[in-house]
Design a protein around this motif. Sequence first.
Motif, PDB file in Angstrom:
ATOM      1  N   PHE A 100      -5.059  -6.727  -6.726  1.00  0.00           N
ATOM      2  CA  PHE A 100      -6.048  -5.852  -7.670  1.00  0.00           C
ATOM      3  C   PHE A 100      -5.241  -4.444  -7.846  1.00  0.00           C
ATOM      4  O   PHE A 100      -5.223  -3.775  -9.030  1.00  0.00           O
ATOM      5  N   TYR A 101      -4.762  -3.836  -6.815  1.00  0.00           N
ATOM      6  CA  TYR A 101      -4.210  -2.522  -6.689  1.00  0.00           C
ATOM      7  C   TYR A 101      -2.890  -2.795  -7.419  1.00  0.00           C
ATOM      8  O   TYR A 101      -2.451  -1.757  -8.480  1.00  0.00           O
ATOM      9  N   ILE A 102      -2.173  -3.633  -7.220  1.00  0.00           N
ATOM     10  CA  ILE A 102      -0.972  -3.987  -7.936  1.00  0.00           C
ATOM     11  C   ILE A 102      -1.094  -3.932  -9.593  1.00  0.00           C
ATOM     12  O   ILE A 102      -0.159  -3.212 -10.225  1.00  0.00           O
ATOM     13  N   LYS A 103      -2.108  -4.593  -9.916  1.00  0.00           N
ATOM     14  CA  LYS A 103      -2.301  -4.789 -11.316  1.00  0.00           C
ATOM     15  C   LYS A 103      -2.869  -3.661 -11.964  1.00  0.00           C
ATOM     16  O   LYS A 103      -2.594  -3.199 -13.003  1.00  0.00           O
ATOM     17  N   ALA A 104      -3.399  -2.416 -11.121  1.00  0.00           N
ATOM     18  CA  ALA A 104      -3.873  -1.234 -11.358  1.00  0.00           C
ATOM     19  C   ALA A 104      -2.745   0.027 -11.370  1.00  0.00           C
ATOM     20  O   ALA A 104      -2.882   0.965 -11.667  1.00  0.00           O
ATOM     21  N   GLY A 105      -1.502  -0.561 -11.140  1.00  0.00           N
ATOM     22  CA  GLY A 105      -0.235   0.315 -11.017  1.00  0.00           C
ATOM     23  C   GLY A 105       0.002   0.833  -9.694  1.00  0.00           C
ATOM     24  O   GLY A 105       0.840   1.711  -9.721  1.00  0.00           O
ATOM     25  N   TYR A 106      -0.735   0.300  -8.659  1.00  0.00           N
ATOM     26  CA  TYR A 106      -0.164   1.082  -7.337  1.00  0.00           C
ATOM     27  C   TYR A 106       0.992   0.025  -6.774  1.00  0.00           C
ATOM     28  O   TYR A 106       1.480  -0.896  -7.292  1.00  0.00           O
ATOM     29  N   ARG A 107       1.727   0.842  -5.829  1.00  0.00           N
ATOM     30  CA  ARG A 107       2.901   0.205  -5.055  1.00  0.00           C
ATOM     31  C   ARG A 107       2.563  -0.155  -3.776  1.00  0.00           C
ATOM     32  O   ARG A 107       1.811   0.707  -3.270  1.00  0.00           O
ATOM     33  N   VAL A 108       2.992  -1.202  -3.225  1.00  0.00           N
ATOM     34  CA  VAL A 108       2.674  -1.546  -1.806  1.00  0.00           C
ATOM     35  C   VAL A 108       3.922  -0.877  -0.993  1.00  0.00           C
ATOM     36  O   VAL A 108       5.175  -0.900  -1.536  1.00  0.00           O
ATOM     37  N   VAL A 109       3.788   0.282  -0.007  1.00  0.00           N
ATOM     38  CA  VAL A 109       4.744   0.769   0.539  1.00  0.00           C
ATOM     39  C   VAL A 109       4.628   0.726   1.931  1.00  0.00           C
ATOM     40  O   VAL A 109       5.296   1.516   2.766  1.00  0.00           O
ATOM     41  N   SER A 110       4.085  -0.491   2.611  1.00  0.00           N
ATOM     42  CA  SER A 110       4.100  -0.608   3.823  1.00  0.00           C
ATOM     43  C   SER A 110       4.112  -1.956   4.048  1.00  0.00           C
ATOM     44  O   SER A 110       4.182  -2.891   3.168  1.00  0.00           O
ATOM     45  N   GLU A 111       4.642  -2.536   5.484  1.00  0.00           N
ATOM     46  CA  GLU A 111       4.286  -3.712   5.814  1.00  0.00           C
ATOM     47  C   GLU A 111       2.749  -3.998   6.060  1.00  0.00           C
ATOM     48  O   GLU A 111       2.194  -3.135   6.218  1.00  0.00           O
ATOM     49  N   GLU A 112       2.439  -5.504   6.194  1.00  0.00           N
ATOM     50  CA  GLU A 112       1.028  -5.623   6.431  1.00  0.00           C
ATOM     51  C   GLU A 112       0.506  -4.808   7.984  1.00  0.00           C
ATOM     52  O   GLU A 112       1.508  -5.192   8.787  1.00  0.00           O
ATOM     53  N   PHE A 113      -0.627  -4.484   8.059  1.00  0.00           N
ATOM     54  CA  PHE A 113      -0.822  -3.980   9.344  1.00  0.00           C
ATOM     55  C   PHE A 113      -2.415  -4.276   9.332  1.00  0.00           C
ATOM     56  O   PHE A 113      -3.264  -4.669   8.704  1.00  0.00           O
ATOM     57  N   VAL A 114      -2.885  -4.194  10.661  1.00  0.00           N
ATOM     58  CA  VAL A 114      -4.233  -4.556  11.034  1.00  0.00           C
ATOM     59  C   VAL A 114      -5.108  -3.126  11.395  1.00  0.00           C
ATOM     60  O   VAL A 114      -4.668  -2.588  12.368  1.00  0.00           O
ATOM     61  N   ILE A 115      -6.174  -3.029  10.850  1.00  0.00           N
ATOM     62  CA  ILE A 115      -7.101  -2.231  11.062  1.00  0.00           C
ATOM     63  C   ILE A 115      -8.233  -2.892  11.970  1.00  0.00           C
ATOM     64  O   ILE A 115      -8.781  -3.909  11.607  1.00  0.00           O
ATOM     65  N   ASP A 116      -8.315  -2.509  13.262  1.00  0.00           N
ATOM     66  CA  ASP A 116      -9.269  -3.116  14.166  1.00  0.00           C
ATOM     67  C   ASP A 116     -10.607  -3.428  13.659  1.00  0.00           C
ATOM     68  O   ASP A 116     -11.233  -2.198  13.055  1.00  0.00           O
ATOM     69  N   GLY A 117     -11.244  -4.315  13.749  1.00  0.00           N
ATOM     70  CA  GLY A 117     -12.545  -4.560  13.291  1.00  0.00           C
ATOM     71  C   GLY A 117     -12.686  -4.935  11.976  1.00  0.00           C
ATOM     72  O   GLY A 117     -13.888  -5.156  11.366  1.00  0.00           O
ATOM     73  N   ILE A 118     -11.533  -4.674  11.276  1.00  0.00           N
ATOM     74  CA  ILE A 118     -11.817  -4.747   9.833  1.00  0.00           C
ATOM     75  C   ILE A 118     -10.659  -5.977   9.181  1.00  0.00           C
ATOM     76  O   ILE A 118     -11.177  -6.884   8.312  1.00  0.00           O
ATOM     77  N   GLY A 119      -9.628  -5.859   9.666  1.00  0.00           N
ATOM     78  CA  GLY A 119      -8.645  -6.886   9.158  1.00  0.00           C
ATOM     79  C   GLY A 119      -7.219  -6.567   8.661  1.00  0.00           C
ATOM     80  O   GLY A 119      -7.111  -5.310   9.091  1.00  0.00           O
ATOM     81  N   ALA A 120      -6.467  -7.174   7.849  1.00  0.00           N
ATOM     82  CA  ALA A 120      -5.120  -6.986   7.335  1.00  0.00           C
ATOM     83  C   ALA A 120      -5.076  -6.146   6.265  1.00  0.00           C
ATOM     84  O   ALA A 120      -6.020  -6.059   5.311  1.00  0.00           O
ATOM     85  N   HIS A 121      -4.336  -5.046   6.144  1.00  0.00           N
ATOM     86  CA  HIS A 121      -4.283  -4.298   5.205  1.00  0.00           C
ATOM     87  C   HIS A 121      -2.692  -3.979   4.755  1.00  0.00           C
ATOM     88  O   HIS A 121      -1.875  -4.138   5.836  1.00  0.00           O
ATOM     89  N   TYR A 122      -2.493  -3.362   3.796  1.00  0.00           N
ATOM     90  CA  TYR A 122      -1.238  -2.834   3.342  1.00  0.00           C
ATOM     91  C   TYR A 122      -1.701  -1.353   2.782  1.00  0.00           C
ATOM     92  O   TYR A 122      -2.514  -1.055   2.182  1.00  0.00           O
ATOM     93  N   LEU A 123      -0.663  -0.394   3.029  1.00  0.00           N
ATOM     94  CA  LEU A 123      -0.802   0.912   2.459  1.00  0.00           C
ATOM     95  C   LEU A 123      -0.123   0.910   0.980  1.00  0.00           C
ATOM     96  O   LEU A 123       1.141   0.384   0.507  1.00  0.00           O
ATOM     97  N   VAL A 124      -0.912   1.320  -0.017  1.00  0.00           N
ATOM     98  CA  VAL A 124      -0.617   1.297  -1.525  1.00  0.00           C
ATOM     99  C   VAL A 124      -0.691   2.762  -1.997  1.00  0.00           C
ATOM    100  O   VAL A 124      -1.375   3.574  -1.539  1.00  0.00           O
ATOM    101  N   THR A 125       0.186   3.135  -2.827  1.00  0.00           N
ATOM    102  CA  THR A 125       0.070   4.340  -3.580  1.00  0.00           C
ATOM    103  C   THR A 125       0.313   4.256  -4.893  1.00  0.00           C
ATOM    104  O   THR A 125       0.715   3.210  -5.570  1.00  0.00           O
ATOM    105  N   LYS A 126      -0.164   5.503  -5.594  1.00  0.00           N
ATOM    106  CA  LYS A 126      -0.025   5.342  -7.123  1.00  0.00           C
ATOM    107  C   LYS A 126       0.437   7.105  -7.520  1.00  0.00           C
ATOM    108  O   LYS A 126      -0.537   7.804  -7.220  1.00  0.00           O
ATOM    109  N   ALA A 127       1.213   7.244  -8.218  1.00  0.00           N
ATOM    110  CA  ALA A 127       1.477   8.377  -8.985  1.00  0.00           C
ATOM    111  C   ALA A 127       0.787   8.625 -10.054  1.00  0.00           C
ATOM    112  O   ALA A 127       0.713   7.754 -10.813  1.00  0.00           O
ATOM    113  N   LEU A 128      -0.145   9.827 -10.112  1.00  0.00           N
ATOM    114  CA  LEU A 128      -1.117  10.245 -11.439  1.00  0.00           C
ATOM    115  C   LEU A 128      -0.187  11.091 -12.018  1.00  0.00           C
ATOM    116  O   LEU A 128      -0.765  12.294 -11.833  1.00  0.00           O
ATOM    117  N   VAL A 129       0.442  10.673 -13.197  1.00  0.00           N
ATOM    118  CA  VAL A 129       1.117  11.628 -13.869  1.00  0.00           C
ATOM    119  C   VAL A 129       0.567  11.410 -15.351  1.00  0.00           C
ATOM    120  O   VAL A 129       0.031  10.415 -15.561  1.00  0.00           O
TER     121      VAL A 129
END
Length: 129
Positions: A100-129
């Motif tokens: 969903f985020y990639i289609k909205a123009g975000y970039r994945v900038v991390s390896e997968e990581f786990v947030i305790d009690g919530i689950g697996a995540h990636y850090l995504v960023t988007k430049a707003l120009v």
Amino acid sequence: MLRPGENVSKCIFDGDDAPNTRHFGAIDDAGGIRGIVSVYRNGHPSIEDADVYQIRAMATSPACRGQGVGNRLLTSAENYVKSQGAGLIWANARTSAVEFYIKAGYRVVSEEFVIDGIGAHYLVTKALV
């Protein structure tokens, strides 16, 4: 919607009441909540720019997924961040939502990581120009 089956206290975050935090919601004609997202002026240790905003509490009701509700909420959040003069927005995106985020123009900038009690995540960023 954000944390189904859990106490609403799990949906309260530091900074919710900060002057530069904004909360957005998609409401249907009957007053039902169809989606939510919040943005916080908040840095991240791996992002050098100090004037960045974080997306938190992004969720859409299962019945509305794939109908553009999430995209409209994300666009509203991004437009607010742009209006504040910030050039970057970031999120800890659930692994299931990364596309969903990639289609909205975000970039994945991390390896997968786990947030305790919530689950697996990636850090995504988007430049707003």
